[in-house]
Design a protein around this motif. Sequence first.
Motif, short mmCIF file in Angstrom:
data_model
loop_
_atom_site.label_atom_id
_atom_site.label_comp_id
_atom_site.label_asym_id
_atom_site.label_seq_id
_atom_site.Cartn_x
_atom_site.Cartn_y
_atom_site.Cartn_z
N GLU A 23 0.84 -1.20 0.00
CA GLU A 23 0.00 0.00 0.00
C GLU A 23 0.87 1.25 0.00
O GLU A 23 0.61 2.21 -0.75
CB GLU A 23 -0.91 -0.01 1.23
CG GLU A 23 -1.80 1.21 1.36
CD GLU A 23 -2.64 1.17 2.62
OE1 GLU A 23 -2.97 2.25 3.15
OE2 GLU A 23 -2.97 0.05 3.08
N CYS A 65 2.61 1.74 -3.46
CA CYS A 65 1.68 2.24 -4.48
C CYS A 65 1.30 3.69 -4.23
O CYS A 65 1.31 4.52 -5.15
CB CYS A 65 0.42 1.36 -4.52
SG CYS A 65 0.70 -0.31 -5.15
N ASN A 66 0.99 4.02 -2.99
CA ASN A 66 0.62 5.40 -2.67
C ASN A 66 1.83 6.33 -2.80
O ASN A 66 1.69 7.48 -3.24
CB ASN A 66 0.05 5.49 -1.26
CG ASN A 66 -1.34 4.87 -1.17
OD1 ASN A 66 -2.05 4.76 -2.17
ND2 ASN A 66 -1.73 4.45 0.02
N TYR A 114 4.32 5.87 -4.91
CA TYR A 114 4.52 6.04 -6.35
C TYR A 114 3.55 7.08 -6.92
O TYR A 114 3.96 7.98 -7.68
CB TYR A 114 4.33 4.70 -7.06
CG TYR A 114 4.18 4.80 -8.55
CD1 TYR A 114 5.28 5.05 -9.37
CD2 TYR A 114 2.93 4.68 -9.15
CE1 TYR A 114 5.13 5.17 -10.74
CE2 TYR A 114 2.78 4.79 -10.52
CZ TYR A 114 3.87 5.03 -11.31
OH TYR A 114 3.71 5.16 -12.68
N LYS A 115 2.29 6.98 -6.56
CA LYS A 115 1.31 7.93 -7.09
C LYS A 115 1.61 9.35 -6.60
O LYS A 115 1.43 10.33 -7.36
CB LYS A 115 -0.11 7.50 -6.67
CG LYS A 115 -0.56 6.21 -7.35
CD LYS A 115 -2.05 5.97 -7.17
CE LYS A 115 -2.42 5.69 -5.75
NZ LYS A 115 -3.87 5.38 -5.61
N LEU A 148 5.14 -3.63 -8.03
CA LEU A 148 4.58 -2.37 -8.50
C LEU A 148 4.47 -2.35 -10.03
O LEU A 148 3.50 -1.86 -10.60
CB LEU A 148 5.46 -1.21 -8.02
CG LEU A 148 5.10 0.19 -8.55
CD1 LEU A 148 3.72 0.62 -8.08
CD2 LEU A 148 6.16 1.20 -8.11
N ILE A 185 -2.67 -5.63 -8.09
CA ILE A 185 -2.32 -4.46 -7.28
C ILE A 185 -2.61 -3.17 -8.03
O ILE A 185 -3.08 -2.18 -7.44
CB ILE A 185 -0.84 -4.54 -6.84
CG1 ILE A 185 -0.70 -5.59 -5.72
CG2 ILE A 185 -0.32 -3.18 -6.37
CD1 ILE A 185 0.70 -5.82 -5.26
N HIS A 186 -2.38 -3.17 -9.32
CA HIS A 186 -2.70 -1.99 -10.13
C HIS A 186 -4.17 -1.63 -10.00
O HIS A 186 -4.53 -0.45 -9.85
CB HIS A 186 -2.36 -2.24 -11.61
CG HIS A 186 -0.92 -2.53 -11.85
ND1 HIS A 186 -0.47 -3.09 -13.03
CD2 HIS A 186 0.18 -2.33 -11.07
CE1 HIS A 186 0.84 -3.23 -12.96
NE2 HIS A 186 1.25 -2.79 -11.79
N TYR A 243 -5.12 -0.52 -6.14
CA TYR A 243 -4.65 0.79 -5.69
C TYR A 243 -4.70 1.85 -6.79
O TYR A 243 -4.17 2.95 -6.61
CB TYR A 243 -3.23 0.66 -5.14
CG TYR A 243 -3.15 -0.18 -3.89
CD1 TYR A 243 -3.61 0.30 -2.67
CD2 TYR A 243 -2.65 -1.48 -3.95
CE1 TYR A 243 -3.54 -0.47 -1.52
CE2 TYR A 243 -2.58 -2.27 -2.80
CZ TYR A 243 -3.03 -1.76 -1.59
OH TYR A 243 -2.97 -2.54 -0.46
N VAL A 291 -3.21 2.10 -9.74
CA VAL A 291 -1.87 2.47 -10.19
C VAL A 291 -1.82 2.48 -11.71
O VAL A 291 -2.18 1.50 -12.36
CB VAL A 291 -0.82 1.49 -9.64
CG1 VAL A 291 0.55 1.76 -10.26
CG2 VAL A 291 -0.74 1.60 -8.13
N THR A 344 0.57 2.36 -14.72
CA THR A 344 1.97 2.04 -15.03
C THR A 344 2.42 2.62 -16.37
O THR A 344 3.56 2.38 -16.79
CB THR A 344 2.18 0.51 -15.07
OG1 THR A 344 1.32 -0.07 -16.06
CG2 THR A 344 1.86 -0.10 -13.71
#
Length: 285
Positions: free
Chosen positions: A109, A112-113, A115-116, A147, A153-154, A157, A159, A161
């Motif tokens: 989590e 991902c957060n 990265y964003k 990730l 996961i994408h 969350y 995400v 890519t």
Amino acid sequence: MAEENIVNISLKNEYASYPGLLYKMLTYKKIIKPTRIDFGNHKAQYFLYFEPTNKLSDKVIIYIHGGGWNSGGPSMFKFIGQKFALSGYTCIVVGYRKAPSYLFKEQMEDICNGYKSVVDFLKEKKINNNKIIITGSSAGAHLGALLCYNIDIHQQYEVNTEHIAGYIGLGGPFHFNGKNTRTLWKLATGLFGKEKNWEIGEPFSKLSKGQKIQMLLIHSKRDEVVCYENALDFYEKAVLCEIPATLYTVLHKADNHSSYSAGIFLEERDNCKTLDELLNWIEKI
């Protein structure tokens, strides 16, 4: 993690490298001062932004640190952010909460957060965010691979890519049901907890056809923490899935786990074949 695939390996060379690495970490020249940005309320939920003194490329390096999932932080690995920035790249070192208090779900989590938040930060600073290279060492290589290649996961969350141009994994544990050391088994148990559901967090299981993020895997056959077969298995499956992949076998004399997965960033490019290979790959993609 299959018990029959777990092997006992001496950590003699790994432990012997620590004093030299620590000395280099304490004495390297701190030229670039990073900016800290928090993306959560926990003290580990932050990233460090390193602005290059002489920007040579519009590629951005997001680095995820190692530490067995249970230690470390961006501040400990400032030398890596500085190395990339001195090489002409914008670099951001991302942190995450640690095991055993925070297990795989919480760490993923945070990645991902984080990265964003980095993507939004780059946009606000008017820095190109469409050529990001996700780079990670050891446990960070594991989290970075998920990730990049874990579609579930994408979706979970949200995400995107499309911003990611490449992935670099140094000494990463990618295949928990492959050949592994007892050291890795203990660390992974601390990450996944009592359920030990390795597959939910195994990069090897997440590769599939149609994925386009090209990868560079860097590993040593003499790694005493994460067996070389981790990278070899991951590479071979990537090829089967038609994902552009390169596997570089470490030839540098300091080829134990910590020395090549993180220590190469304390070396000079002209004297370190592994660092030169990594930077060449980034330049060419």
